[in-house]
Design an enzyme around this catalytic site. Structure first.
Site, PDB file in Angstrom:
ATOM      1  N   ASP A 165      18.826  -1.157  10.621  1.00  0.00           N
ATOM      2  CA  ASP A 165      17.401  -1.217  10.638  1.00  0.00           C
ATOM      3  C   ASP A 165      16.762  -0.381   9.845  1.00  0.00           C
ATOM      4  O   ASP A 165      16.812   0.751   9.838  1.00  0.00           O
ATOM      5  CB  ASP A 165      16.862  -1.061  12.150  1.00  0.00           C
ATOM      6  CG  ASP A 165      15.345  -0.998  12.294  1.00  0.00           C
ATOM      7  OD1 ASP A 165      14.762  -1.278  11.423  1.00  0.00           O
ATOM      8  OD2 ASP A 165      15.043  -0.579  13.498  1.00  0.00           O
ATOM      9  N   ALA A 186      11.928  -8.127   5.234  1.00  0.00           N
ATOM     10  CA  ALA A 186      10.284  -8.062   5.080  1.00  0.00           C
ATOM     11  C   ALA A 186      10.051  -8.406   6.451  1.00  0.00           C
ATOM     12  O   ALA A 186      10.587  -9.210   7.196  1.00  0.00           O
ATOM     13  CB  ALA A 186       9.758  -8.899   4.007  1.00  0.00           C
ATOM     14  N   THR A 236       6.916 -11.241  -3.833  1.00  0.00           N
ATOM     15  CA  THR A 236       6.322 -12.426  -3.622  1.00  0.00           C
ATOM     16  C   THR A 236       5.255 -12.953  -4.589  1.00  0.00           C
ATOM     17  O   THR A 236       4.514 -11.942  -5.200  1.00  0.00           O
ATOM     18  CB  THR A 236       5.677 -12.335  -2.111  1.00  0.00           C
ATOM     19  OG1 THR A 236       4.874 -13.602  -1.806  1.00  0.00           O
ATOM     20  CG2 THR A 236       4.746 -11.187  -2.013  1.00  0.00           C
ATOM     21  N   ASP A 237       4.964 -14.250  -4.700  1.00  0.00           N
ATOM     22  CA  ASP A 237       3.729 -14.572  -5.504  1.00  0.00           C
ATOM     23  C   ASP A 237       2.388 -14.250  -4.784  1.00  0.00           C
ATOM     24  O   ASP A 237       1.438 -14.352  -5.426  1.00  0.00           O
ATOM     25  CB  ASP A 237       3.757 -16.236  -5.671  1.00  0.00           C
ATOM     26  CG  ASP A 237       3.958 -16.761  -4.314  1.00  0.00           C
ATOM     27  OD1 ASP A 237       4.520 -16.511  -3.493  1.00  0.00           O
ATOM     28  OD2 ASP A 237       3.447 -17.889  -4.454  1.00  0.00           O
ATOM     29  N   TYR A 285      -0.511  -8.822   4.121  1.00  0.00           N
ATOM     30  CA  TYR A 285       0.797  -9.053   3.641  1.00  0.00           C
ATOM     31  C   TYR A 285       1.150  -8.806   2.183  1.00  0.00           C
ATOM     32  O   TYR A 285       2.220  -8.227   1.698  1.00  0.00           O
ATOM     33  CB  TYR A 285       1.300 -10.385   3.991  1.00  0.00           C
ATOM     34  CG  TYR A 285       2.466 -10.721   3.346  1.00  0.00           C
ATOM     35  CD1 TYR A 285       3.789 -10.375   3.796  1.00  0.00           C
ATOM     36  CD2 TYR A 285       2.542 -11.788   2.363  1.00  0.00           C
ATOM     37  CE1 TYR A 285       5.002 -10.920   3.213  1.00  0.00           C
ATOM     38  CE2 TYR A 285       3.723 -12.399   1.432  1.00  0.00           C
ATOM     39  CZ  TYR A 285       4.924 -11.885   1.996  1.00  0.00           C
ATOM     40  OH  TYR A 285       6.135 -12.134   1.486  1.00  0.00           O
ATOM     41  N   LYS A 323       3.189  -5.973   0.434  1.00  0.00           N
ATOM     42  CA  LYS A 323       4.582  -6.156  -0.711  1.00  0.00           C
ATOM     43  C   LYS A 323       4.133  -5.363  -1.963  1.00  0.00           C
ATOM     44  O   LYS A 323       4.943  -4.886  -2.841  1.00  0.00           O
ATOM     45  CB  LYS A 323       4.448  -7.636  -0.776  1.00  0.00           C
ATOM     46  CG  LYS A 323       5.120  -8.252   0.495  1.00  0.00           C
ATOM     47  CD  LYS A 323       6.384  -8.261   0.835  1.00  0.00           C
ATOM     48  CE  LYS A 323       7.301  -8.702  -0.189  1.00  0.00           C
ATOM     49  NZ  LYS A 323       8.797  -8.742   0.369  1.00  0.00           N
TER      50      LYS A 323
END
Ligand SMILES: NC(=O)c1ccc[n+]([C@@H]2O[C@H](COP(=O)([O-])OP(=O)(O)OC[C@H]3O[C@@H](n4cnc5c(N)ncnc54)[C@H](OP(=O)(O)O)[C@@H]3O)[C@@H](O)[C@H]2O)c1
Length: 264
Positions: A3, A27, A75-76, A99, A103
């Site tokens: 974890d 994520a 991520t995009d 989000y 990120k």
């Protein structure tokens, strides 16, 4: 099992394994849940990454004191979508959701680690996890209508191609102690598609009725989190590093629907 939110356990496991390289895919990727639970987003996306980086900084790679390579899968959604043409690695991230911001914060942590490399895929589809593609296939096969966003364009990315690209990228990024020749690498299938175009292509490939695909604007679903309207990606650095790009999303979708043995 580790974890990553548990800093002590993460340090123990990384210290025992002393990896050469880590591909950090973990994520909280549920965009709407992140919007509603920003503390969970911070814990899972930022704090967990910080824990892993701290553990890697302390651990030694086998054979010496060199730090492990860290490939952080981002991520995009770190982009705001306003550019209107595909984003490259030099474009400035401007996230528009909890989000995306979490990120991006984790990306900055990865950049602060000497052997950290950010990899950005886009909308994922592939075996082993329910996804947008599988939902559309199931509904079309049942003869049910499918709502798809008409105003969101991404670079749909097949997880099998992403995994192969990551493997080649790790090899290209060099062994222990080598400074990475690039810090941000987009790894996505080539091209871009709206959710509607993607759904209509699925209909064509499985012999479903394209009329069942109902275009709707993102705003019509009243989702908690904003999504970038346009986050297709170029993969300039990937081509330079591994000598090729990932195939077009359409070819990858065909492979998934017609070849993958373990598709749901
Ligand atoms: N989905 C997309 O379309 C998309 C697009 C672009 C980028 N990405 C990025 O790609 C990566 C994978 O996304 P995904 O959508 O495939 O997510 P996912 O299915 O939720 O996978 C996340 C993984 O992280 C593990 N995990 C969660 N919390 C953890 C913790 N505290 N410690 C250790 N492991 C933990 C999960 O394990 P369990 O299964 O045991 O919970 C799961 O295997 C993420 O970094 C995401 O930001 C996703």
């Amino acid at each position: 099992m580790c974890d990553l939110v548990d800093a002590r356990r993460t340090a123990e496991i990384v210290g025992a394994l002393r990896p050469d390289a880590v591909i950090h895919t973990q994520a909280l990727s549920d965009v709407d849940r992140c919007e509603l639970e920003p503390e969970a987003a911070r814990a899972q996306n930022v704090d967990a990454t910080a824990n892993l980086l701290q553990a890697l900084s302390r651990a030694q790679a086998p054979g010496g004191g060199d730090r492990a390579l860290l490939v952080y899968v981002s991520t995009d959604y770190v982009f705001d979508g306003a550019k209107g043409t595909p984003y490259d690695e030099e474009d400035e991230p401007r996230p528009i959701s909890v989000y995306g911001r979490s990120k991006r914060e984790a990306e900055q942590l990865a950049l602060g680690y000497p052997r950290g490399v950010i990899v950005r895929p886009s909308t994922l589809f592939g075996p082993g996890r329910a996804n947008f593609c599988d939902t559309i296939v199931a509904r079309l096969r049942a003869g049910e209508p499918v709502e798809a966003f008409s105003d969101q364009v991404t670079s749909p990315t097949y997880t099998v191609d992403l995994a192969e690209g990551l493997e080649a990228l790790c090899a290209a990024l060099g062994g222990a102690g080598t400074p990475p020749p690039a810090r941000v690498v987009h790894v996505a299938n080539a091209g871009g598609a709206s959710r509607v175009a993607f759904a209509q292509r699925i209909a064509a490939l499985i012999g479903g009725s394209p009329d069942l695909v109902r275009p709707i604007p993102m705003a019509a679903q009243g989702r908690p989190a904003a999504r970038p309207a346009y986050s297709a990606l170029t993969t300039i650095h990937l081509a330079r590093l591994i000598g090729r790009r990932l195939r077009p999303w359409d070819d990858a979708l065909h492979a998934y629907l017609h070849q993958a043995p373990s598709r749901n």
